[in-house]
Design a protein around this motif. Structure first.
Motif, PDB file in Angstrom:
ATOM      1  N   GLU A  54      61.822 -34.938 127.828  1.00 16.53           N
ATOM      2  CA  GLU A  54      63.074 -34.349 127.385  1.00 16.53           C
ATOM      3  C   GLU A  54      63.283 -34.551 125.892  1.00 16.53           C
ATOM      4  OE1 GLU A  54      66.775 -35.990 128.712  1.00 16.53           O
ATOM      5  OE2 GLU A  54      65.996 -38.041 128.802  1.00 16.53           O
ATOM      6  N   PHE A  55      63.923 -33.585 125.308  1.00 19.08           N
ATOM      7  CA  PHE A  55      64.285 -33.635 123.888  1.00 19.08           C
ATOM      8  C   PHE A  55      65.384 -34.661 123.685  1.00 19.08           C
ATOM      9  CE2 PHE A  55      64.739 -31.742 119.696  1.00 19.08           C
ATOM     10  CZ  PHE A  55      66.069 -31.942 119.374  1.00 19.08           C
ATOM     11  N   VAL A  56      65.238 -35.481 122.664  1.00 23.52           N
ATOM     12  CA  VAL A  56      66.242 -36.490 122.342  1.00 23.52           C
ATOM     13  C   VAL A  56      67.009 -36.089 121.085  1.00 23.52           C
ATOM     14  CG1 VAL A  56      66.608 -38.877 121.642  1.00 23.52           C
ATOM     15  CG2 VAL A  56      64.920 -38.337 123.417  1.00 23.52           C
ATOM     16  N   ALA A  57      66.290 -35.868 120.005  1.00 24.81           N
ATOM     17  CA  ALA A  57      66.916 -35.514 118.728  1.00 24.81           C
ATOM     18  C   ALA A  57      65.874 -34.888 117.810  1.00 24.81           C
ATOM     19  CB  ALA A  57      67.516 -36.751 118.061  1.00 24.81           C
ATOM     20  N   GLY A  58      66.360 -34.096 116.865  1.00 16.50           N
ATOM     21  CA  GLY A  58      65.460 -33.471 115.901  1.00 16.50           C
ATOM     22  C   GLY A  58      66.084 -33.464 114.525  1.00 16.50           C
ATOM     23  N   ILE A  59      65.247 -33.244 113.521  1.00 12.21           N
ATOM     24  CA  ILE A  59      65.742 -33.226 112.153  1.00 12.21           C
ATOM     25  C   ILE A  59      64.946 -32.225 111.336  1.00 12.21           C
ATOM     26  CG2 ILE A  59      64.235 -35.124 111.397  1.00 12.21           C
ATOM     27  CD1 ILE A  59      66.682 -36.119 109.715  1.00 12.21           C
ATOM     28  N   SER A  70      58.399 -26.169 105.664  1.00 18.43           N
ATOM     29  CA  SER A  70      59.657 -26.283 106.401  1.00 18.43           C
ATOM     30  C   SER A  70      59.336 -26.916 107.745  1.00 18.43           C
ATOM     31  CB  SER A  70      60.312 -24.918 106.576  1.00 18.43           C
ATOM     32  OG  SER A  70      59.459 -24.048 107.280  1.00 18.43           O
ATOM     33  N   ALA A  71      59.434 -28.217 107.791  1.00 17.12           N
ATOM     34  CA  ALA A  71      59.052 -28.957 108.984  1.00 17.12           C
ATOM     35  C   ALA A  71      60.274 -29.394 109.763  1.00 17.12           C
ATOM     36  CB  ALA A  71      58.219 -30.171 108.598  1.00 17.12           C
ATOM     37  N   TYR A  72      60.100 -29.393 111.059  1.00 20.83           N
ATOM     38  CA  TYR A  72      61.116 -29.926 111.965  1.00 20.83           C
ATOM     39  C   TYR A  72      60.454 -31.031 112.780  1.00 20.83           C
ATOM     40  CZ  TYR A  72      64.017 -25.931 110.830  1.00 20.83           C
ATOM     41  OH  TYR A  72      64.779 -25.004 110.169  1.00 20.83           O
ATOM     42  N   MET A  73      61.020 -32.188 112.690  1.00 16.66           N
ATOM     43  CA  MET A  73      60.501 -33.318 113.457  1.00 16.66           C
ATOM     44  C   MET A  73      61.478 -33.658 114.568  1.00 16.66           C
ATOM     45  SD  MET A  73      58.682 -35.824 110.680  1.00 16.66           S
ATOM     46  CE  MET A  73      57.839 -36.725 111.996  1.00 16.66           C
ATOM     47  N   ALA A  74      60.931 -34.207 115.640  1.00 18.83           N
ATOM     48  CA  ALA A  74      61.783 -34.477 116.797  1.00 18.83           C
ATOM     49  C   ALA A  74      61.304 -35.704 117.551  1.00 18.83           C
ATOM     50  CB  ALA A  74      61.779 -33.275 117.735  1.00 18.83           C
ATOM     51  N   ARG A 110      69.181 -31.797 108.253  1.00 17.44           N
ATOM     52  CA  ARG A 110      70.073 -31.310 109.311  1.00 17.44           C
ATOM     53  C   ARG A 110      69.584 -31.873 110.635  1.00 17.44           C
ATOM     54  NH1 ARG A 110      71.440 -25.093 111.324  1.00 17.44           N
ATOM     55  NH2 ARG A 110      72.594 -25.749 113.186  1.00 17.44           N
ATOM     56  N   THR A 111      70.507 -32.291 111.464  1.00 17.02           N
ATOM     57  CA  THR A 111      70.137 -32.962 112.699  1.00 17.02           C
ATOM     58  C   THR A 111      70.507 -32.159 113.943  1.00 17.02           C
ATOM     59  OG1 THR A 111      72.206 -34.200 112.696  1.00 17.02           O
ATOM     60  CG2 THR A 111      70.295 -35.252 111.663  1.00 17.02           C
ATOM     61  N   TYR A 112      69.804 -32.442 115.009  1.00 18.34           N
ATOM     62  CA  TYR A 112      69.992 -31.779 116.293  1.00 18.34           C
ATOM     63  C   TYR A 112      69.916 -32.856 117.377  1.00 18.34           C
ATOM     64  CZ  TYR A 112      68.323 -28.005 113.288  1.00 18.34           C
ATOM     65  OH  TYR A 112      68.156 -27.122 112.243  1.00 18.34           O
ATOM     66  N   TYR A 113      70.788 -32.769 118.344  1.00 15.82           N
ATOM     67  CA  TYR A 113      70.833 -33.791 119.391  1.00 15.82           C
ATOM     68  C   TYR A 113      71.001 -33.180 120.768  1.00 15.82           C
ATOM     69  CZ  TYR A 113      71.694 -37.285 115.728  1.00 15.82           C
ATOM     70  OH  TYR A 113      71.589 -38.103 114.629  1.00 15.82           O
ATOM     71  N   THR A 114      70.478 -33.886 121.749  1.00 14.43           N
ATOM     72  CA  THR A 114      70.905 -33.653 123.116  1.00 14.43           C
ATOM     73  C   THR A 114      72.327 -34.193 123.232  1.00 14.43           C
ATOM     74  OG1 THR A 114      68.696 -33.747 124.093  1.00 14.43           O
ATOM     75  CG2 THR A 114      70.534 -34.406 125.488  1.00 14.43           C
ATOM     76  N   ASP A 115      73.215 -33.378 123.752  1.00 15.59           N
ATOM     77  CA  ASP A 115      74.638 -33.746 123.753  1.00 15.59           C
ATOM     78  C   ASP A 115      74.902 -35.109 124.378  1.00 15.59           C
ATOM     79  OD1 ASP A 115      75.981 -30.370 124.248  1.00 15.59           O
ATOM     80  OD2 ASP A 115      75.367 -31.460 122.437  1.00 15.59           O
ATOM     81  N   SER A 116      74.205 -35.417 125.434  1.00 14.64           N
ATOM     82  CA  SER A 116      74.499 -36.650 126.176  1.00 14.64           C
ATOM     83  C   SER A 116      74.113 -37.904 125.406  1.00 14.64           C
ATOM     84  CB  SER A 116      73.782 -36.639 127.522  1.00 14.64           C
ATOM     85  OG  SER A 116      72.382 -36.577 127.335  1.00 14.64           O
ATOM     86  N   LEU A 117      73.329 -37.752 124.321  1.00 20.18           N
ATOM     87  CA  LEU A 117      72.845 -38.926 123.589  1.00 20.18           C
ATOM     88  C   LEU A 117      73.425 -39.054 122.187  1.00 20.18           C
ATOM     89  CD1 LEU A 117      69.056 -38.746 124.571  1.00 20.18           C
ATOM     90  CD2 LEU A 117      70.841 -40.194 125.568  1.00 20.18           C
TER      91      LEU A 117
END
Length: 122
Positions: free
Chosen positions: A45-50, A30-34, A56-63
């Motif tokens: 700073e965190f930009v995005a992850g998957i 179960s890997a999460y890449m970012a 499933r995706t994760y984002y910094t709101d501003s981007l």
């Protein structure tokens, strides 16, 4: 785990770039890449992850309106599509991976790629 990032370059404001990160070696069930970025004189700073399994995706709101993260399972490759780039997007972009859960903190990631430079001119 080895991560190889590529795709950076010099682009004018309003342009687009697509970053790639190829993963090899050990894999996590179960890997999460970012993607992270670090501009000169600023903190990373965190930009995005998957989440690798189901994308499933994760984002910094501003981007999230301009950047899209994706992955190609067959090629063990993660992408970051960056549109409408702005000078403030200029930074060294890194890919990273960790198991079990997403984290927005770079210190939680053990494995990192070497970084690819993105420079946006005004």
């Amino acid at each position: 785990v080895q991560l190889q990032a590529s795709g950076g370059g010099l682009v004018q404001a309003g342009g687009s770039l697509r970053l790639s990160c190829v993963a090899s070696g050990r894999t996590f069930s179960s890997a999460y890449m970012a993607w992270f970025r670090q501009a000169p004189g600023k903190e990373r700073e965190f930009v995005a992850g998957i989440r690798w399994g189901d994308a499933r995706t994760y984002y910094t709101d501003s981007l999230k309106d301009r950047f899209t993260i994706s992955r190609d399972n067959a090629k063990n490759t993660m992408f970051l599509q960056m549109n409408n780039l702005k000078p403030e997007d200029t930074a060294l972009y890194f890919c990273a991976v960790r198991p079990f859960s997403i984290s927005y903190k770079g210190s939680d990631y053990t494995y990192w790629g070497q970084g690819t430079q993105v420079t946006v001119s005004s």
